[in-house]
Design a protein around this motif. Structure first.
Motif, mmCIF file in Angstrom:
data_model
loop_
_atom_site.group_PDB
_atom_site.id
_atom_site.type_symbol
_atom_site.label_atom_id
_atom_site.label_comp_id
_atom_site.label_asym_id
_atom_site.label_seq_id
_atom_site.Cartn_x
_atom_site.Cartn_y
_atom_site.Cartn_z
ATOM 1 N N GLU A 271 0.863 -1.195 0.000
ATOM 2 C CA GLU A 271 0.000 0.000 0.000
ATOM 3 C C GLU A 271 0.888 1.231 0.000
ATOM 4 N N ASP A 272 0.301 2.381 -0.258
ATOM 5 C CA ASP A 272 1.039 3.633 -0.136
ATOM 6 C C ASP A 272 1.356 3.864 1.335
ATOM 7 N N ILE A 273 2.594 4.239 1.632
ATOM 8 C CA ILE A 273 3.028 4.398 3.029
ATOM 9 C C ILE A 273 3.782 5.723 3.151
ATOM 10 N N PRO A 274 3.375 6.594 4.094
ATOM 11 C CA PRO A 274 4.021 7.913 4.210
ATOM 12 C C PRO A 274 5.471 7.822 4.699
ATOM 13 N N LYS A 275 6.250 8.805 4.311
ATOM 14 C CA LYS A 275 7.618 8.974 4.793
ATOM 15 C C LYS A 275 7.636 8.995 6.326
ATOM 16 N N GLY A 276 8.596 8.297 6.922
ATOM 17 C CA GLY A 276 8.728 8.269 8.377
ATOM 18 C C GLY A 276 7.916 7.183 9.043
ATOM 19 N N HIS A 277 7.105 6.468 8.272
ATOM 20 C CA HIS A 277 6.255 5.427 8.852
ATOM 21 C C HIS A 277 6.890 4.045 8.676
ATOM 22 N N LYS A 278 6.295 3.062 9.336
ATOM 23 C CA LYS A 278 6.879 1.725 9.452
ATOM 24 C C LYS A 278 6.304 0.761 8.414
ATOM 25 N N VAL A 279 7.179 -0.104 7.907
ATOM 26 C CA VAL A 279 6.800 -1.177 6.995
ATOM 27 C C VAL A 279 7.187 -2.509 7.630
ATOM 28 N N ALA A 280 6.272 -3.473 7.624
ATOM 29 C CA ALA A 280 6.579 -4.800 8.154
ATOM 30 C C ALA A 280 7.544 -5.517 7.231
ATOM 31 N N GLN B 259 3.295 -4.605 4.632
ATOM 32 C CA GLN B 259 2.163 -3.785 5.091
ATOM 33 C C GLN B 259 2.643 -2.570 5.891
ATOM 34 N N TRP B 260 1.854 -1.534 5.846
ATOM 35 C CA TRP B 260 2.040 -0.344 6.679
ATOM 36 C C TRP B 260 1.628 -0.706 8.108
ATOM 37 N N ILE B 261 2.447 -0.361 9.083
ATOM 38 C CA ILE B 261 2.124 -0.600 10.496
ATOM 39 C C ILE B 261 1.933 0.744 11.178
ATOM 40 N N HIS B 262 0.734 0.953 11.692
ATOM 41 C CA HIS B 262 0.431 2.194 12.408
ATOM 42 C C HIS B 262 -0.786 1.960 13.309
ATOM 43 N N SER B 263 -1.459 3.017 13.699
ATOM 44 C CA SER B 263 -2.531 2.940 14.701
ATOM 45 C C SER B 263 -3.666 2.009 14.289
ATOM 46 N N HIS B 264 -3.864 1.807 12.988
ATOM 47 C CA HIS B 264 -4.974 0.979 12.520
ATOM 48 C C HIS B 264 -4.744 -0.508 12.772
ATOM 49 N N ASN B 265 -3.479 -0.912 12.938
ATOM 50 C CA ASN B 265 -3.228 -2.342 13.129
ATOM 51 C C ASN B 265 -2.236 -2.663 14.250
ATOM 52 N N MET B 266 -1.920 -1.646 15.087
ATOM 53 C CA MET B 266 -1.032 -1.865 16.234
ATOM 54 C C MET B 266 -1.534 -1.077 17.434
ATOM 55 N N ARG B 267 -1.365 -1.648 18.623
ATOM 56 C CA ARG B 267 -1.792 -1.006 19.864
ATOM 57 C C ARG B 267 -0.677 -1.089 20.891
#
Length: 495
Positions: A37-46, A74-82
């Motif tokens: 998926e599109d993933i913003p700069k500074g964000h995490k990729v699995a 996959q992009w890892i952020h608030s939608h799939n990590m707690r």
């Protein structure tokens, strides 16, 4: 320039250094990973498959739990990590075998040696009001006092605040402790303490906690007792300027230097560039015999054991645990979620959980042994790494660092802020985009490390800036811009 950064060999994620487009392939340790998926700069990729409820590793530690199964790419952020944190924890002391490395280099800066032997890096006159209702009187005194300046004094400053009247208990005590720490700060060659006359924080009661008082350096004015407070204040300021004018810069060993460590407006690069830079600088200052002071207790939650494991002895360990748990009790007292800390700006920048923020945050303290733990408003008296009770709030944290005796505050930021405290507040950007956009805010660009600049030359340049700041050869942007403010923690009843 690399497309991403992998911080620790055991990590489940990499951090993108540019916007990632769906379908793009990145090579991680020889493995071809396709972005799903599109993933913003500074964000995490699995970069590994992560099952639901399993830990997600970054910095070699867990930064939270997967809410669902996560695929490679996959992009890892608030939608799939707690967050994986919950409640107040118990900790066991482990005797450590760490030893504090010492350097025998003789490095000096040009400082002001005060009559009591303490050292300042600025030669200023400070106006400290005991109560908020005379803020504007003190502002006018500072403005009028500028007319009395000479080339020996760096400036006259007042610091507005709303406290000192109608306060009870710990609130009043906190106000007195912070204001007394500022009165006694060696960057102030002279201080005018101004009271109204009917406030809870009366001049007489305030004087008791200032003892011993050098009456050449500290003057007092109770404005209800005089006919013209501006006229009387100017007479006292004139005496303080005369007193301050006797000080000259002289060689001072860098072991006398105290630095405060702070971050604000963090982004995903804070824990990769700027905070590790501060950690290396802090370790070097401590090796040379100096002092670093680290606060922002809520931003230690989730990474506190890294600090606990470096406690010099059982007493410091116990006080470190109290530091953490007392702040958690503060959250609980107001029915607030302990572990919901990252701000909207943090999350936009790529930080998902408190653990992730904390693991980046604690790197400011480097790898040095923790030698002391300070309560809110306490003064630092032991060299080495000191932990200080205080919140993450920028204004409150910088104020408590200054009151503890920090000569300057090193403030890392990924999103930028113009704020400055009573002492030089150097802003260190985590990324080059911010540095280029806000050069009138940012003093040093740690983002250069992402552009293949080597650590050694960057560290040397940063160390030189610190020495030059202490010597008055470099003036921080907050000083140039006239941004010098305070804020005092409030937690209680106002009458």
């Amino acid at each position: 320039m690399s497309q991403f950064v992998k911080i620790n060999k055991d990590d489940d994620v990499v951090v993108l250094l540019e916007d990632g487009v769906k379908g793009k392939i990145i090579d991680v340790d020889g493995e071809q990973i396709t972005l799903l998926e599109d993933i913003p700069k500074g964000h995490k990729v699995a970069i590994k498959e992560i099952k639901k409820d399993n830990d997600v590793l970054k910095y070699g530690y867990s930064i939270g739990k997967a809410k669902e199964d996560i695929k490679v790419g996959q992009w890892i952020h608030s939608h799939n990590m707690r967050t994986g944190l919950d409640g107040i924890l118990e900790y066991d002391f482990k005797e450590n075998t760490l030893s504090q490395e010492k350097s025998h280099k003789d490095i000096f800066f040009k400082g002001y040696v005060r009559d009591n032997g303490e050292v300042g890096i600025r030669n200023e006159i400070w106006i400290i009001n005991t109560v908020g209702c005379i803020n504007k009187t003190c502002t006018l005194l500072a403005k009028e006092g500028q007319k009395l300046l000479n080339d020996k004094v760096d400036g006259i400053y007042n610091f507005e605040h709303p406290h000192g009247c109608s306060q009870l208990g710990d609130d009043l005590e906190n106000t007195r402790k912070i204001l007394s720490g500022l009165v006694n700060h060696p960057n102030a060659a002279g201080v005018l303490v101004v009271g109204l006359g009917c406030e809870n924080n009366t001049l007489d009661s305030f004087k008791e906690i200032l003892e011993p008082i050098n009456h050449d350096r500290v003057k007092f004015l109770n404005i209800q007792d005089v006919e013209d407070e501006i006229e009387e204040g100017m007479k006292l300021i004139e005496k303080l300027v005369d007193y301050a004018s006797k000080f000259e810069r002289e060689d001072v060993h860098i072991s006398k230097l105290k630095i405060g460590l702070k971050c604000g407006g963090s982004d995903a690069f804070s824990g990769i560039t700027a905070n590790p830079l501060l950690g290396r600088l802090s370790d070097e200052i401590i090796r040379l015999g100096g002092t670093s002071i680290q606060t922002e207790v809520p931003e230690m939650f989730g990474a506190e054991t890294i600090l606990f494991d470096r406690a010099i002895d059982k007493d410091v360990f116990d006080r470190s645990v109290h530091l953490i748990n007392d702040f958690k009790e503060y959250f609980i007292r107001y029915d607030q979620v302990i572990y919901e800390n990252p701000s909207p700006g943090n999350k936009k920048g790529g930080i998902t959980t408190l653990e992730e923020k904390s693991l980046g945050c604690v790197q400011k303290g480097g790898k040095s042994i923790v030698t002391d733990v300070l309560r809110y408003g306490d003064k630092s008296t032991k060299t080495g790494l000191n932990l200080l009770y205080g919140p993450g709030n920028d204004q409150v944290a910088v104020t408590v660092l200054a009151a503890a005796g920090a000569h300057m505050v090193l403030f890392t930021t990924g999103r930028g802020t113009p704020f400055g405290g009573t002492v030089p507040t150097l802003k260190i950007s985590t990324n080059t985009d911010l540095y280029n956009k806000k050069k009138h805010w940012i003093d040093f660009n740690a983002g250069q490390i992402l552009e293949d600049h080597d650590f050694e030359s960057l560290d040397e340049s940063f160390f030189k800036m610190i020495v030059d700041t202490a010597s008055g050869e470099y003036v921080a942007h907050n000083e140039k811009n006239g941004y010098k403010e305070i804020s005092i923690l409030k937690d209680g009843v106002t009458l």
